[in-house]
Design a protein around this motif. Structure first.
Motif, short mmCIF file in Angstrom:
data_model
loop_
_atom_site.label_atom_id
_atom_site.label_comp_id
_atom_site.label_asym_id
_atom_site.label_seq_id
_atom_site.Cartn_x
_atom_site.Cartn_y
_atom_site.Cartn_z
N UNK A 10 0.82 -1.22 0.00
CA UNK A 10 0.00 0.00 0.00
C UNK A 10 0.85 1.27 0.00
N UNK A 11 1.68 1.47 -1.02
CA UNK A 11 2.51 2.68 -1.04
C UNK A 11 1.70 3.97 -1.07
N UNK A 12 0.52 3.92 -1.67
CA UNK A 12 -0.32 5.12 -1.76
C UNK A 12 -0.80 5.57 -0.38
N UNK A 13 -0.82 4.68 0.59
CA UNK A 13 -1.23 5.04 1.95
C UNK A 13 -0.10 5.76 2.70
N UNK A 14 1.13 5.51 2.30
CA UNK A 14 2.29 6.12 2.98
C UNK A 14 2.59 7.53 2.49
N UNK A 36 8.54 5.06 -1.50
CA UNK A 36 7.71 3.88 -1.28
C UNK A 36 7.80 2.99 -2.52
N UNK A 37 7.72 1.69 -2.29
CA UNK A 37 7.86 0.71 -3.36
C UNK A 37 6.74 -0.31 -3.26
N UNK A 38 6.07 -0.56 -4.36
CA UNK A 38 5.01 -1.55 -4.43
C UNK A 38 5.65 -2.94 -4.50
N UNK A 39 5.40 -3.76 -3.48
CA UNK A 39 5.99 -5.10 -3.43
C UNK A 39 5.62 -5.92 -4.66
N UNK A 40 4.42 -5.75 -5.17
CA UNK A 40 3.99 -6.53 -6.34
C UNK A 40 4.89 -6.29 -7.56
N UNK A 41 5.53 -5.13 -7.63
CA UNK A 41 6.43 -4.83 -8.75
C UNK A 41 7.65 -5.74 -8.77
N UNK A 42 7.92 -6.42 -7.67
CA UNK A 42 9.09 -7.29 -7.57
C UNK A 42 8.72 -8.77 -7.65
N UNK A 43 7.47 -9.05 -7.91
CA UNK A 43 7.00 -10.44 -8.06
C UNK A 43 7.33 -10.93 -9.45
N UNK A 44 7.73 -12.19 -9.55
CA UNK A 44 7.98 -12.79 -10.86
C UNK A 44 6.75 -13.55 -11.36
N UNK A 45 5.72 -13.58 -10.56
CA UNK A 45 4.47 -14.24 -10.92
C UNK A 45 3.74 -13.45 -12.00
N UNK A 46 3.10 -14.15 -12.90
CA UNK A 46 2.35 -13.51 -13.98
C UNK A 46 1.27 -12.57 -13.44
N UNK A 47 0.71 -12.92 -12.30
CA UNK A 47 -0.36 -12.12 -11.69
C UNK A 47 0.14 -11.26 -10.53
N UNK A 48 1.44 -11.08 -10.44
CA UNK A 48 2.09 -10.28 -9.39
C UNK A 48 1.73 -10.78 -7.99
N UNK A 49 1.67 -12.08 -7.84
CA UNK A 49 1.34 -12.71 -6.56
C UNK A 49 2.48 -12.50 -5.56
N UNK A 50 2.14 -12.15 -4.33
CA UNK A 50 3.16 -11.92 -3.30
C UNK A 50 2.92 -12.77 -2.05
N UNK A 51 1.85 -13.57 -2.04
CA UNK A 51 1.57 -14.40 -0.87
C UNK A 51 1.78 -15.87 -1.19
N UNK A 52 1.95 -16.66 -0.13
CA UNK A 52 2.20 -18.08 -0.27
C UNK A 52 1.81 -18.77 1.01
N UNK A 53 1.72 -20.08 0.97
CA UNK A 53 1.48 -20.86 2.18
C UNK A 53 2.70 -20.75 3.08
N UNK A 54 2.52 -20.80 4.40
CA UNK A 54 3.66 -20.69 5.31
C UNK A 54 4.68 -21.81 5.09
N UNK A 55 5.95 -21.47 5.13
CA UNK A 55 7.02 -22.45 5.03
C UNK A 55 6.90 -23.41 6.21
N UNK A 56 6.86 -24.69 5.94
CA UNK A 56 6.70 -25.67 7.01
C UNK A 56 5.25 -26.00 7.29
#
Length: 135
Positions: A10-14, A36-56
């Motif tokens: 949420x860079x627009x909120x900062x 401020x930097x949008x985390x989605x801009x650094x995703x390599x996913x086609x849909x700019x996905x930034x979440x995942x299941x917890x490791x472990x």
């Protein structure tokens, strides 16, 4: 000039806060620079996905390691940088921390969402986790 980098969904909120009051005056006088930097801009996913299941395993979703890793590698400038996770479970930020961190040229803040940030980010990418208070 001291640099503050905020990596968030949420860079627009900062931006309004960073451009107001003392922070706004400090930037206008070129004492600090807040980016401020949008985390989605650094995703390599086609849909700019930034979440995942917890490791472990475990319930819910956490913010993935890879986008943070790519962001830090692109943004970090030199050895006088410090990478900080903002976390309610981190060490409580105080005045001595402010004095200690003032010695750095660049502070990179990693801001979480969902159920938090994958634990490997704190273990391998961040220098420390800080909290602004008890919640």
């Amino acid at each position: 000039m001291k640099r503050f980098e905020i990596i968030t969904l949420f860079p627009e909120a900062c931006a309004p806060y960073a451009q107001s009051s003392i922070l706004g005056r400090a930037q206008k006088n070129k004492l600090i620079k807040i980016s401020t930097h949008q985390l989605r801009d650094f995703s390599t996913s086609r849909h700019q996905k930034v979440d995942d299941s917890p490791y472990g395993g475990g319930p819910g979703m956490v913010m993935a390691v890879e986008p943070f890793d790519h962001a830090i590698k692109k943004i970090k400038r030199g050895k006088k940088s410090r990478v900080i996770i903002t976390s309610a479970s981190g060490k409580r930020f105080n005045q001595s921390d402010a004095r200690r961190l003032a010695k750095y040229n660049q502070l990179i803040f990693l801001c979480g969402r969902y159920e938090g940030i994958d634990a490997r980010v704190e273990e391998h990418l961040a220098d420390e986790a800080l909290s602004i208070g008890d919640f």
